[in-house]
Design a protein around this motif. Structure first.
Motif, PDB file in Angstrom:
ATOM      1  N   VAL A 283      37.410 -40.635 -41.494  1.00  0.00           N
ATOM      2  CA  VAL A 283      37.472 -41.921 -40.792  1.00  0.00           C
ATOM      3  C   VAL A 283      37.175 -43.062 -41.758  1.00  0.00           C
ATOM      4  CG1 VAL A 283      36.437 -43.332 -38.971  1.00  0.00           C
ATOM      5  CG2 VAL A 283      36.896 -40.907 -38.561  1.00  0.00           C
ATOM      6  N   ALA A 284      36.235 -42.847 -42.669  1.00  0.00           N
ATOM      7  CA  ALA A 284      35.929 -43.867 -43.669  1.00  0.00           C
ATOM      8  C   ALA A 284      37.160 -44.160 -44.523  1.00  0.00           C
ATOM      9  CB  ALA A 284      34.760 -43.419 -44.542  1.00  0.00           C
ATOM     10  N   ASP A 285      37.864 -43.108 -44.925  1.00  0.00           N
ATOM     11  CA  ASP A 285      39.066 -43.287 -45.740  1.00  0.00           C
ATOM     12  C   ASP A 285      40.160 -44.022 -44.952  1.00  0.00           C
ATOM     13  OD1 ASP A 285      37.802 -41.969 -47.804  1.00  0.00           O
ATOM     14  OD2 ASP A 285      38.776 -40.035 -47.400  1.00  0.00           O
ATOM     15  N   GLU A 286      40.291 -43.681 -43.674  1.00  0.00           N
ATOM     16  CA  GLU A 286      41.333 -44.301 -42.840  1.00  0.00           C
ATOM     17  C   GLU A 286      41.073 -45.786 -42.609  1.00  0.00           C
ATOM     18  OE1 GLU A 286      42.042 -40.165 -40.296  1.00  0.00           O
ATOM     19  OE2 GLU A 286      41.105 -41.922 -39.348  1.00  0.00           O
ATOM     20  N   THR A 287      39.818 -46.150 -42.495  1.00  0.00           N
ATOM     21  CA  THR A 287      39.468 -47.536 -42.182  1.00  0.00           C
ATOM     22  C   THR A 287      39.179 -48.377 -43.420  1.00  0.00           C
ATOM     23  OG1 THR A 287      37.132 -46.910 -41.932  1.00  0.00           O
ATOM     24  CG2 THR A 287      38.505 -46.911 -39.932  1.00  0.00           C
ATOM     25  N   GLY A 288      39.004 -47.724 -44.573  1.00  0.00           N
ATOM     26  CA  GLY A 288      38.617 -48.442 -45.774  1.00  0.00           C
ATOM     27  C   GLY A 288      37.168 -48.876 -45.759  1.00  0.00           C
ATOM     28  N   ALA A 289      36.374 -48.264 -44.906  1.00  0.00           N
ATOM     29  CA  ALA A 289      34.955 -48.593 -44.788  1.00  0.00           C
ATOM     30  C   ALA A 289      34.113 -47.520 -45.450  1.00  0.00           C
ATOM     31  CB  ALA A 289      34.564 -48.723 -43.311  1.00  0.00           C
ATOM     32  N   THR A 290      32.830 -47.791 -45.617  1.00  0.00           N
ATOM     33  CA  THR A 290      31.906 -46.790 -46.129  1.00  0.00           C
ATOM     34  C   THR A 290      31.443 -45.903 -44.976  1.00  0.00           C
ATOM     35  OG1 THR A 290      29.911 -48.104 -45.748  1.00  0.00           O
ATOM     36  CG2 THR A 290      31.089 -48.457 -47.840  1.00  0.00           C
ATOM     37  N   PRO A 291      30.935 -44.690 -45.260  1.00  0.00           N
ATOM     38  CA  PRO A 291      30.398 -43.854 -44.179  1.00  0.00           C
ATOM     39  C   PRO A 291      29.303 -44.557 -43.377  1.00  0.00           C
ATOM     40  CG  PRO A 291      30.741 -42.517 -46.128  1.00  0.00           C
ATOM     41  CD  PRO A 291      30.993 -43.947 -46.542  1.00  0.00           C
ATOM     42  N   SER A 292      28.449 -45.354 -44.032  1.00  0.00           N
ATOM     43  CA  SER A 292      27.408 -46.075 -43.309  1.00  0.00           C
ATOM     44  C   SER A 292      28.017 -47.082 -42.343  1.00  0.00           C
ATOM     45  CB  SER A 292      26.471 -46.793 -44.286  1.00  0.00           C
ATOM     46  OG  SER A 292      25.727 -45.868 -45.046  1.00  0.00           O
ATOM     47  N   GLN A 293      29.043 -47.779 -42.787  1.00  0.00           N
ATOM     48  CA  GLN A 293      29.699 -48.744 -41.911  1.00  0.00           C
ATOM     49  C   GLN A 293      30.365 -48.060 -40.727  1.00  0.00           C
ATOM     50  OE1 GLN A 293      32.182 -50.573 -44.882  1.00  0.00           O
ATOM     51  NE2 GLN A 293      30.781 -52.304 -45.190  1.00  0.00           N
ATOM     52  N   VAL A 294      30.970 -46.912 -40.971  1.00  0.00           N
ATOM     53  CA  VAL A 294      31.585 -46.162 -39.877  1.00  0.00           C
ATOM     54  C   VAL A 294      30.522 -45.706 -38.883  1.00  0.00           C
ATOM     55  CG1 VAL A 294      32.832 -44.044 -39.282  1.00  0.00           C
ATOM     56  CG2 VAL A 294      33.577 -45.435 -41.224  1.00  0.00           C
ATOM     57  N   SER A 295      29.358 -45.279 -39.387  1.00  0.00           N
ATOM     58  CA  SER A 295      28.272 -44.849 -38.502  1.00  0.00           C
ATOM     59  C   SER A 295      27.849 -45.978 -37.570  1.00  0.00           C
ATOM     60  CB  SER A 295      27.071 -44.391 -39.335  1.00  0.00           C
ATOM     61  OG  SER A 295      27.409 -43.287 -40.155  1.00  0.00           O
ATOM     62  N   LEU A 296      27.746 -47.195 -38.105  1.00  0.00           N
ATOM     63  CA  LEU A 296      27.369 -48.344 -37.286  1.00  0.00           C
ATOM     64  C   LEU A 296      28.496 -48.733 -36.326  1.00  0.00           C
ATOM     65  CD1 LEU A 296      25.566 -50.439 -40.036  1.00  0.00           C
ATOM     66  CD2 LEU A 296      24.481 -49.399 -38.037  1.00  0.00           C
ATOM     67  N   ALA A 297      29.735 -48.692 -36.809  1.00  0.00           N
ATOM     68  CA  ALA A 297      30.874 -49.024 -35.947  1.00  0.00           C
ATOM     69  C   ALA A 297      30.974 -48.043 -34.781  1.00  0.00           C
ATOM     70  CB  ALA A 297      32.164 -49.033 -36.757  1.00  0.00           C
ATOM     71  N   TRP A 298      30.663 -46.773 -35.053  1.00  0.00           N
ATOM     72  CA  TRP A 298      30.674 -45.762 -33.987  1.00  0.00           C
ATOM     73  C   TRP A 298      29.641 -46.108 -32.916  1.00  0.00           C
ATOM     74  CZ3 TRP A 298      26.594 -42.228 -32.978  1.00  0.00           C
ATOM     75  CH2 TRP A 298      26.893 -41.238 -32.030  1.00  0.00           C
ATOM     76  N   LEU A 299      28.458 -46.535 -33.323  1.00  0.00           N
ATOM     77  CA  LEU A 299      27.438 -46.930 -32.353  1.00  0.00           C
ATOM     78  C   LEU A 299      27.907 -48.114 -31.521  1.00  0.00           C
ATOM     79  CD1 LEU A 299      24.186 -46.635 -34.512  1.00  0.00           C
ATOM     80  CD2 LEU A 299      24.694 -45.323 -32.447  1.00  0.00           C
ATOM     81  N   LEU A 300      28.483 -49.117 -32.171  1.00  0.00           N
ATOM     82  CA  LEU A 300      28.965 -50.288 -31.441  1.00  0.00           C
ATOM     83  C   LEU A 300      30.055 -49.910 -30.444  1.00  0.00           C
ATOM     84  CD1 LEU A 300      29.063 -52.838 -34.390  1.00  0.00           C
ATOM     85  CD2 LEU A 300      27.522 -52.943 -32.416  1.00  0.00           C
ATOM     86  N   ALA A 301      30.829 -48.859 -30.768  1.00  0.00           N
ATOM     87  CA  ALA A 301      31.910 -48.432 -29.887  1.00  0.00           C
ATOM     88  C   ALA A 301      31.429 -47.585 -28.718  1.00  0.00           C
ATOM     89  CB  ALA A 301      32.956 -47.650 -30.688  1.00  0.00           C
ATOM     90  N   LYS A 302      30.200 -47.072 -28.802  1.00  0.00           N
ATOM     91  CA  LYS A 302      29.709 -46.153 -27.770  1.00  0.00           C
ATOM     92  C   LYS A 302      29.556 -46.829 -26.419  1.00  0.00           C
ATOM     93  CE  LYS A 302      28.649 -42.456 -28.023  1.00  0.00           C
ATOM     94  NZ  LYS A 302      29.483 -41.254 -27.765  1.00  0.00           N
ATOM     95  N   SER A 303      29.024 -48.064 -26.428  1.00  0.00           N
ATOM     96  CA  SER A 303      28.771 -48.773 -25.172  1.00  0.00           C
ATOM     97  C   SER A 303      28.466 -50.225 -25.469  1.00  0.00           C
ATOM     98  CB  SER A 303      27.573 -48.146 -24.428  1.00  0.00           C
ATOM     99  OG  SER A 303      27.167 -48.983 -23.342  1.00  0.00           O
ATOM    100  N   PRO A 304      28.836 -51.138 -24.587  1.00  0.00           N
ATOM    101  CA  PRO A 304      28.503 -52.554 -24.795  1.00  0.00           C
ATOM    102  C   PRO A 304      27.021 -52.862 -24.674  1.00  0.00           C
ATOM    103  CG  PRO A 304      29.617 -52.236 -22.684  1.00  0.00           C
ATOM    104  CD  PRO A 304      29.729 -50.945 -23.421  1.00  0.00           C
ATOM    105  N   VAL A 305      26.195 -51.880 -24.283  1.00  0.00           N
ATOM    106  CA  VAL A 305      24.749 -52.122 -24.219  1.00  0.00           C
ATOM    107  C   VAL A 305      24.051 -51.725 -25.513  1.00  0.00           C
ATOM    108  CG1 VAL A 305      24.764 -51.724 -21.724  1.00  0.00           C
ATOM    109  CG2 VAL A 305      24.032 -49.874 -23.254  1.00  0.00           C
TER     110      VAL A 305
END
Length: 284
Positions: free
Chosen positions: A226-248
């Motif tokens: 996913v990091a390779d697909e998005t051009g992001a770092t693994p840490s950034q993907v980890s945070l983006a995943w949390l933001l995507a989990k729920s608007p709360v």
């Protein structure tokens, strides 16, 4: 509206809309979350840079240092802008590096609120969180003193930390609970039921230690893909995943480095597809 530097969406706490990607101020203290940081001037700069990058939710605690984190926040950011929400906590006594002792005596909690107000230079703490529930005192008494302080205008909203769904419901019988702060990340999903409860009830969920990818990284792993697909770092993907989990969900990654801070904040610009979120979900 989200800042173009932090387009993470908003969540309302104590009547304020805050961006969902905040900053955790535990790491601006010394080793073992004890004493002064190695470079206080750098800690001040990191806090100021966080605000420049669009952060308007900063999370701290009286036990970080102890007291050091709150004092540096005041040095760096006081007088505060109207949109900045400083959240703090009490419920731990510190006796040395990496030593944490739960104390939920209602008289102690009241004292710590008063002291945090002084250290932070605030007339009211927008979000005050019980750092841990102390089993030696009734939950109604611990939450009750925070409710009284809210009614006195010294705090605006009440939060909890490291609690179960049953404890949230018990605390909610004494006062409205605005947020819950539990450990939750790609590696640790033990609080999945708490997150689901918060999402259903509209309670803010603040995952601490939000970046903990550990052995999930490396060639051939779903996280790296996913990091390779998005051009992001693994840490950034980890945070983006949390933001995507729920608007709360309101992640509060912490760092004492301006470079690392910029990497964390850039996670708010990483968009994940439903398929990518599902691949990361499957890592549990």
């Amino acid at each position: 509206m989200s800042s173009p530097l932090n387009p993470s969406g908003e969540f309302r706490i104590a009547g304020k809309e805050v961006r969902r990607l905040g900053y955790g101020a535990m790491r601006i203290t010394g080793p073992g979350v004890w004493g002064e940081p190695a470079d206080r001037a750098e800690a001040v700069q990191v806090l100021r840079h966080a605000v420049e990058l669009g952060v308007d939710l900063i999370d701290t605690a009286d036990s970080y240092g102890p007291f050091v984190s709150e004092e540096i926040i005041r040095e760096a950011l006081h007088p505060y802008t109207d949109n900045l929400l400083i959240a703090t906590k009490a419920g731990f006594v510190r006796t040395g590096p990496d030593r944490w002792h739960v104390l939920g005596d209602p008289n102690y909690l009241r004292q710590q609120v008063e002291l945090s107000l002084r250290r932070l230079g605030l007339e009211r703490i927008e979000l005050f969180q019980l750092h841990r529930i102390d089993e030696r005192f009734p939950v109604a008494d611990q939450i009750g003193v925070l409710r009284d302080l809210r009614d006195e205008g010294k705090i605006a909203a009440i939060g909890l930390s490291e609690v179960s769904v049953a404890q949230i419901e018990e605390a909610g019988r004494t006062a409205e609970i605005a947020t819950v702060q539990n450990r939750y990340n790609l590696l640790d999903r033990a609080s999945a039921d708490v997150l689901a409860h918060c999402a259903a009830q509209g309670i803010g969920f603040i995952p601490w230690a939000p970046v903990a990818a550990g052995g999930l990284t490396g060639p051939g792993t779903a996280l790296q893909a996913v990091a390779d697909e998005t051009g992001a770092t693994p840490s950034q993907v980890s945070l983006a995943w949390l933001l995507a989990k729920s608007p709360v969900v309101l992640p509060i990654p912490g760092t004492s480095s301006s470079v690392h801070l910029e990497e964390n904040m850039a996670a708010s610009c990483v968009s994940l597809t439903p398929e990518q979120v599902a691949a990361l979900d499957a890592l549990a």
